[in-house]
Design a protein around this motif. Sequence first.
Motif, short mmCIF file in Angstrom:
data_model
loop_
_atom_site.label_atom_id
_atom_site.label_comp_id
_atom_site.label_asym_id
_atom_site.label_seq_id
_atom_site.Cartn_x
_atom_site.Cartn_y
_atom_site.Cartn_z
N VAL A 7 7.92 4.73 6.88
CA VAL A 7 7.67 4.21 5.44
C VAL A 7 8.11 2.82 5.46
O VAL A 7 9.26 2.70 5.51
CB VAL A 7 7.83 5.16 4.21
CG1 VAL A 7 7.43 4.26 3.21
CG2 VAL A 7 7.29 6.49 4.51
N VAL A 8 7.28 1.88 5.41
CA VAL A 8 8.14 0.49 5.51
C VAL A 8 8.48 0.14 4.21
O VAL A 8 7.46 0.14 3.41
CB VAL A 8 6.81 -0.46 6.18
CG1 VAL A 8 7.47 -1.87 6.12
CG2 VAL A 8 6.42 -0.03 7.42
N ASP A 9 9.67 -0.19 3.87
CA ASP A 9 10.14 -0.34 2.71
C ASP A 9 10.39 -1.95 2.57
O ASP A 9 11.48 -2.63 3.22
CB ASP A 9 11.63 0.41 2.41
CG ASP A 9 12.11 -0.08 1.16
OD1 ASP A 9 11.40 -0.39 0.10
OD2 ASP A 9 13.38 0.35 1.06
N HIS A 10 9.37 -2.71 2.12
CA HIS A 10 9.50 -3.88 2.14
C HIS A 10 8.79 -4.66 0.58
O HIS A 10 7.91 -4.12 0.33
CB HIS A 10 8.97 -4.80 3.11
CG HIS A 10 9.10 -6.25 3.41
ND1 HIS A 10 8.66 -7.21 2.52
CD2 HIS A 10 10.07 -6.91 4.27
CE1 HIS A 10 8.99 -8.30 2.92
NE2 HIS A 10 10.01 -8.33 3.71
N PRO A 11 9.39 -5.45 0.03
CA PRO A 11 8.86 -5.90 -1.53
C PRO A 11 7.16 -6.36 -1.29
O PRO A 11 6.62 -6.26 -2.06
CB PRO A 11 9.80 -7.03 -1.72
CG PRO A 11 10.95 -6.94 -1.28
CD PRO A 11 10.56 -6.01 -0.06
N LEU A 12 7.16 -7.28 -0.17
CA LEU A 12 5.69 -7.59 -0.15
C LEU A 12 4.72 -6.70 0.42
O LEU A 12 3.46 -6.53 -0.03
CB LEU A 12 5.81 -8.61 1.19
CG LEU A 12 6.19 -10.12 0.92
CD1 LEU A 12 6.22 -11.19 2.12
CD2 LEU A 12 5.64 -10.92 -0.35
N VAL A 13 5.20 -5.65 1.13
CA VAL A 13 4.37 -4.40 1.12
C VAL A 13 4.02 -3.72 -0.03
O VAL A 13 2.79 -3.22 -0.21
CB VAL A 13 5.17 -3.45 2.18
CG1 VAL A 13 4.44 -1.99 2.25
CG2 VAL A 13 5.19 -4.11 3.56
N ALA A 14 5.06 -3.33 -0.69
CA ALA A 14 5.07 -2.79 -2.03
C ALA A 14 4.02 -3.64 -3.00
O ALA A 14 3.08 -2.97 -3.77
CB ALA A 14 6.13 -2.43 -2.76
N HIS A 15 4.23 -5.04 -2.95
CA HIS A 15 3.17 -5.91 -3.96
C HIS A 15 1.78 -5.76 -3.41
O HIS A 15 1.02 -5.70 -4.29
CB HIS A 15 3.83 -7.22 -3.70
CG HIS A 15 2.98 -8.42 -4.21
ND1 HIS A 15 2.69 -8.60 -5.65
CD2 HIS A 15 2.21 -9.26 -3.59
CE1 HIS A 15 2.08 -9.62 -5.87
NE2 HIS A 15 1.42 -10.13 -4.79
N LYS A 16 1.61 -5.90 -2.23
CA LYS A 16 0.21 -5.92 -1.78
C LYS A 16 -0.52 -4.44 -1.85
O LYS A 16 -1.72 -4.35 -2.53
CB LYS A 16 0.11 -6.29 -0.09
CG LYS A 16 0.38 -7.57 -0.18
CD LYS A 16 0.48 -8.17 1.42
CE LYS A 16 0.78 -9.63 1.50
NZ LYS A 16 0.36 -10.59 0.92
N LEU A 161 -2.32 2.66 5.88
CA LEU A 161 -2.10 2.24 4.65
C LEU A 161 -1.19 3.28 3.63
O LEU A 161 -0.05 2.86 2.98
CB LEU A 161 -3.08 1.57 3.56
CG LEU A 161 -4.01 0.55 4.51
CD1 LEU A 161 -5.21 0.22 3.68
CD2 LEU A 161 -3.36 -0.51 4.93
N LEU A 162 -1.88 4.38 3.58
CA LEU A 162 -1.19 5.38 2.73
C LEU A 162 -0.97 6.83 3.63
O LEU A 162 -1.99 7.05 4.36
CB LEU A 162 -1.95 5.71 1.68
CG LEU A 162 -2.01 4.74 0.59
CD1 LEU A 162 -2.74 5.06 -0.89
CD2 LEU A 162 -0.56 4.45 -0.29
N ALA A 163 -0.21 7.74 3.24
CA ALA A 163 -0.07 8.86 3.84
C ALA A 163 0.37 9.86 2.72
O ALA A 163 0.79 9.53 1.81
CB ALA A 163 1.02 8.94 4.94
N ALA A 164 -0.11 11.07 3.10
CA ALA A 164 0.16 12.12 2.19
C ALA A 164 1.12 13.19 2.93
O ALA A 164 0.89 13.46 4.30
CB ALA A 164 -1.21 13.00 1.62
N PRO A 165 1.92 13.90 2.39
CA PRO A 165 2.86 14.73 3.08
C PRO A 165 2.25 15.88 3.68
O PRO A 165 2.44 16.41 5.12
CB PRO A 165 3.69 15.54 2.18
CG PRO A 165 3.64 14.58 0.90
CD PRO A 165 2.29 13.99 0.96
#
Length: 215
Positions: A7-16, A161-165
Amino acid sequence: MSFQTLVVDHPLVAHKLTALRDQDTDSPTFRRLTDELVTLLAYEATREVRVSPHEIITPVTATTGVKLVSPKPLVVPILRAGLGMLDGMMRLLPTSEVGFLGMARDEETLEAVTYAERLPDRLTGRQCYVLDPMLATGGTLAAAIRFLTDRGADHITCICLLAAPEGCARVEADLADLDVPVTVVTAAMDERLNDKGYIVPGLGDAGDRLYGVVG
């Protein structure tokens, strides 16, 4: 199978991603944000891309750098929604080759059905990058990975873009017999699936939001 999720933890990733989730984001903006987000995810996803030493001469002196090895990486968007991720990926890997895999989820059984493919007959020794916006039930992605490994691919990285457990668990379980490393790179691991197999909180149907509802 060696399976891992990043899971890419980056502010720009979260923002977009926040803007992508917003139901008021229109299709043109959704496409642009997807393109930008994929490039950010691809930066992390390609950390293990294969390279070899390469001798060059700079304006100052000789030095050794690296270049991508042959065979070139293969980028495989899963139709149709994966097409919306292709430009963002190719911006980072412009010399890679592109194959296409058409897979759809049967809304009754939630199983993946292959309806089209344009791929080399042999993928021996190839690193493959699979593009699929939503890792929901995991059936489509697991089927796509097996399709590629059956042709010889020996290293699979999936960008979602997104994943579910539940989807990640199914991919790992369905492909437990494979002797191939598989990595899922995603912007977020969401809470769960609902009773219709959609990711919660999610962002809706990625294909419809990219291209509109096709009747």
